[in-house]
Design an enzyme around this catalytic site. Sequence first.
Site, mmCIF file in Angstrom:
data_model
loop_
_atom_site.group_PDB
_atom_site.id
_atom_site.type_symbol
_atom_site.label_atom_id
_atom_site.label_comp_id
_atom_site.label_asym_id
_atom_site.label_seq_id
_atom_site.Cartn_x
_atom_site.Cartn_y
_atom_site.Cartn_z
ATOM 1 N N LEU A 18 -81.187 31.327 31.191
ATOM 2 C CA LEU A 18 -80.236 30.676 32.096
ATOM 3 C C LEU A 18 -80.337 31.280 33.501
ATOM 4 O O LEU A 18 -80.345 30.558 34.503
ATOM 5 C CB LEU A 18 -78.822 30.884 31.529
ATOM 6 C CG LEU A 18 -77.735 30.014 32.108
ATOM 7 C CD1 LEU A 18 -77.990 28.556 31.781
ATOM 8 C CD2 LEU A 18 -76.378 30.431 31.530
ATOM 9 N N MET A 48 -80.766 8.888 12.766
ATOM 10 C CA MET A 48 -81.093 7.463 12.649
ATOM 11 C C MET A 48 -81.606 7.166 11.234
ATOM 12 O O MET A 48 -81.234 6.173 10.617
ATOM 13 C CB MET A 48 -82.153 7.052 13.668
ATOM 14 C CG MET A 48 -82.744 5.704 13.312
ATOM 15 S SD MET A 48 -83.967 5.067 14.442
ATOM 16 C CE MET A 48 -85.077 4.287 13.286
ATOM 17 N N ASP A 75 -89.912 46.490 23.443
ATOM 18 C CA ASP A 75 -90.458 45.862 22.236
ATOM 19 C C ASP A 75 -91.965 46.119 22.195
ATOM 20 O O ASP A 75 -92.650 45.945 23.207
ATOM 21 C CB ASP A 75 -90.282 44.330 22.267
ATOM 22 C CG ASP A 75 -88.824 43.906 22.273
ATOM 23 O OD1 ASP A 75 -87.960 44.750 21.983
ATOM 24 O OD2 ASP A 75 -88.553 42.720 22.571
ATOM 25 N N SER A 98 -80.326 38.313 24.261
ATOM 26 C CA SER A 98 -79.221 37.350 24.435
ATOM 27 C C SER A 98 -78.373 37.622 25.676
ATOM 28 O O SER A 98 -77.166 37.438 25.674
ATOM 29 C CB SER A 98 -78.281 37.327 23.216
ATOM 30 O OG SER A 98 -79.000 37.071 22.060
ATOM 31 N N HIS A 157 -85.524 11.743 20.826
ATOM 32 C CA HIS A 157 -84.537 12.774 21.199
ATOM 33 C C HIS A 157 -84.094 12.585 22.653
ATOM 34 O O HIS A 157 -84.631 13.249 23.544
ATOM 35 C CB HIS A 157 -85.134 14.167 21.008
ATOM 36 C CG HIS A 157 -85.298 14.541 19.581
ATOM 37 N ND1 HIS A 157 -84.296 15.122 18.842
ATOM 38 C CD2 HIS A 157 -86.338 14.381 18.728
ATOM 39 C CE1 HIS A 157 -84.706 15.319 17.601
ATOM 40 N NE2 HIS A 157 -85.953 14.878 17.507
ATOM 41 N N ASP A 188 -85.387 27.876 26.135
ATOM 42 C CA ASP A 188 -85.130 28.208 27.540
ATOM 43 C C ASP A 188 -85.735 27.167 28.480
ATOM 44 O O ASP A 188 -85.256 26.978 29.596
ATOM 45 C CB ASP A 188 -85.686 29.595 27.884
ATOM 46 C CG ASP A 188 -84.724 30.696 27.443
ATOM 47 O OD1 ASP A 188 -83.519 30.419 27.363
ATOM 48 O OD2 ASP A 188 -85.184 31.814 27.181
ATOM 49 N N GLU A 202 -81.583 13.685 24.083
ATOM 50 C CA GLU A 202 -80.919 14.890 24.630
ATOM 51 C C GLU A 202 -81.840 15.718 25.522
ATOM 52 O O GLU A 202 -81.374 16.454 26.380
ATOM 53 C CB GLU A 202 -80.347 15.751 23.500
ATOM 54 C CG GLU A 202 -81.345 16.473 22.602
ATOM 55 C CD GLU A 202 -81.838 15.655 21.414
ATOM 56 O OE1 GLU A 202 -81.795 14.406 21.489
ATOM 57 O OE2 GLU A 202 -82.298 16.254 20.413
ATOM 58 N N CYS A 247 -82.752 10.846 15.640
ATOM 59 C CA CYS A 247 -83.896 11.210 14.800
ATOM 60 C C CYS A 247 -83.519 11.184 13.320
ATOM 61 O O CYS A 247 -83.353 10.111 12.761
ATOM 62 C CB CYS A 247 -84.483 12.542 15.253
ATOM 63 S SG CYS A 247 -86.227 12.643 14.810
ATOM 64 N N THR A 254 -73.749 53.027 32.787
ATOM 65 C CA THR A 254 -75.005 52.620 33.441
ATOM 66 C C THR A 254 -76.243 53.202 32.753
ATOM 67 O O THR A 254 -77.364 52.812 33.063
ATOM 68 C CB THR A 254 -75.027 53.073 34.920
ATOM 69 O OG1 THR A 254 -75.025 54.495 34.946
ATOM 70 C CG2 THR A 254 -73.833 52.545 35.690
HETATM 71 N N1 GLN Z 1 -87.242 15.132 9.227
HETATM 72 C C1 GLN Z 1 -87.396 13.902 9.928
HETATM 73 C C2 GLN Z 1 -88.849 13.586 10.206
HETATM 74 O O1 GLN Z 1 -89.696 14.422 10.111
HETATM 75 C C3 GLN Z 1 -86.588 13.884 11.213
HETATM 76 C C4 GLN Z 1 -87.078 14.857 12.235
HETATM 77 C C5 GLN Z 1 -86.062 15.147 13.315
HETATM 78 O O2 GLN Z 1 -84.883 14.848 13.181
HETATM 79 N N2 GLN Z 1 -86.495 15.760 14.393
HETATM 80 O O3 GLN Z 1 -89.172 12.479 10.509
#
Ligand code: GLN
Length: 540
Positions: free
Chosen positions: A19, A384, A147, A14, A507, A71, A509, A381, A188
């Site tokens: 970034l 909706m 790791d 982290s 999505h 990422d 975003e 998603c 350090t």
């Molecule tokens: N669980 C819902 C589906 O599988 C919505 C998925 C989501 O929001 N990414 O359709």
Amino acid sequence: MSKHIFVTGGVVSSLGKGLTSAAIGLLLERRGLRVRMQKLDPYINVDPGTMSPYQHGEVYVLDDGAETDLDLGHYERFTNSELSRDSNFTTGRIYQTVINKERRGEYLGNTVQVVPHITNEIKAAVRKLDDPQVDVVITELGGTVGDIEGLPFLEAIRQIPLDIGRQNCLFIHLTLIPFLKAAGEAKTKPTQHSVGQLRQIGIQPDILIVRTERELGRENAEKIALFCNVEKNAVIEEPDKEFSIYEVPLGLVENGLDQLIVDKLGLQARPIDMSEWQGLLHKVRNPEHEVTIAVVGKYIQHKDAYKSIYEALDHAGIAHSARVLVKRIESEELEGQGAESVLSGVDGILVPGGFGMRGIEGKIDAIRYARLCEVPFFGICLGMQCAVIEFARDVLDLKDANSTEFAADTPHPVICLLNDQKKVIDMGASMRLGAQVCLLEPGTRAAECYDAERVSERHRHRYEFNPEYRSRFVEAGMRVSGASPDGGLVEIVELADHPWFLAVQFHPEFKSKPNRAHPLFSGFIEAALAHHQQRLQMTL
Ligand code: GLN
């Protein structure tokens, strides 16, 4: 031939390795270089698609449908690097390839081993991004040096300079210099140990980026350089940025990182131009407005579970000179306390994606509140799907309407599995994934926001709006403003008699950038600003 930069991390996880890697990509692009970015994740899952957001944060989806580490979201937001399935490899995926080859007899009777077979496959994954059109490939190695599961990856990247020449490779190691309050000084030693471990494997880092809480001072930097066997000017400080992640690249330029990389790799590059980035930061620092957005979800406690949504809200804020304050609301809590008491005073409500039954009723309550109280609403998603269920129950009077994901025997499956999903047995990479074309209905809010008729957006879901109910929704006032090209799949719904109520099956975003806010997020924040103004006027 492309040159290669490898970014490893030490001391703790982290540290913001993703970034920082994205920022390195950005700096090189600002110097006119063409960059590709990649992440290697040592865990055994074939991809993060089956992982809980509580463990690993958001799953980031690419155009080609790859479900990847979050990422890669940083990479896309900071750079123009084209990302694909080849931009994220895990141990699981590497082993899967090797085991498949073994079953096909491709190893011709040899014993199949970590070295060289697994390491060769890792090297091939890195070298896949080599391209005459690409100056630099930046590969970030997930996890922390030391790791167990990271060892084959370190061994593989150790070997790459032997294949392509040491002068074409650069090892950057990111570590932490903690400040011990009791001792009153920066320590350090952990960094020395971490670099020591790398050197044992045979990797000598060229550059150390040290994350610090307090300024390091030249003396400490020189001490680190000496003990870690790097040049003095190759110890780059990256102090904590409290204000904004957009400060990170500027800080690295100030400390000379871009020049150091250009020199060490012998790249031909123009002088750096960070003016656009500075302009962006100026806007972030000096907002003219402020709005409060409630994000009502199920994975609220994990700061990265809705990472791209929080980022996209920020981008839309930048576009409207507004600071976006996010009120994170656990949807289950809302079920107990009632929507009004939790949501009154917010300027917009966003219900993000998710899976499973827990917290669904709280999301539905939040949406009902947004619909009836005319608060701007944005559903994404699952958001909706919940908006569709809410409308069915309250407006269409289908009291037990639900998604078959939550109530398999609901009498009104307004959200359900379509035929091709009913056959699915494997959970990995089997959803409707990646970029899909969506046609917009002219004259709708969606078409107005996008200012287009045809868009492409990324999907990740199994369930869909049930087409059998479509006409009933439309007659009752829920418009279908976006659909798949064959018209069969509902992709966007909205309410015409509401200031801003829009929900999408995809999505958005994932396609928002700091300097190019997504049109729907931008429209949502604009509506939230108007709502904010209205609220102020009402209280005057
Ligand atoms: N669980 C819902 C589906 O599988 C919505 C998925 C989501 O929001 N990414 O359709």
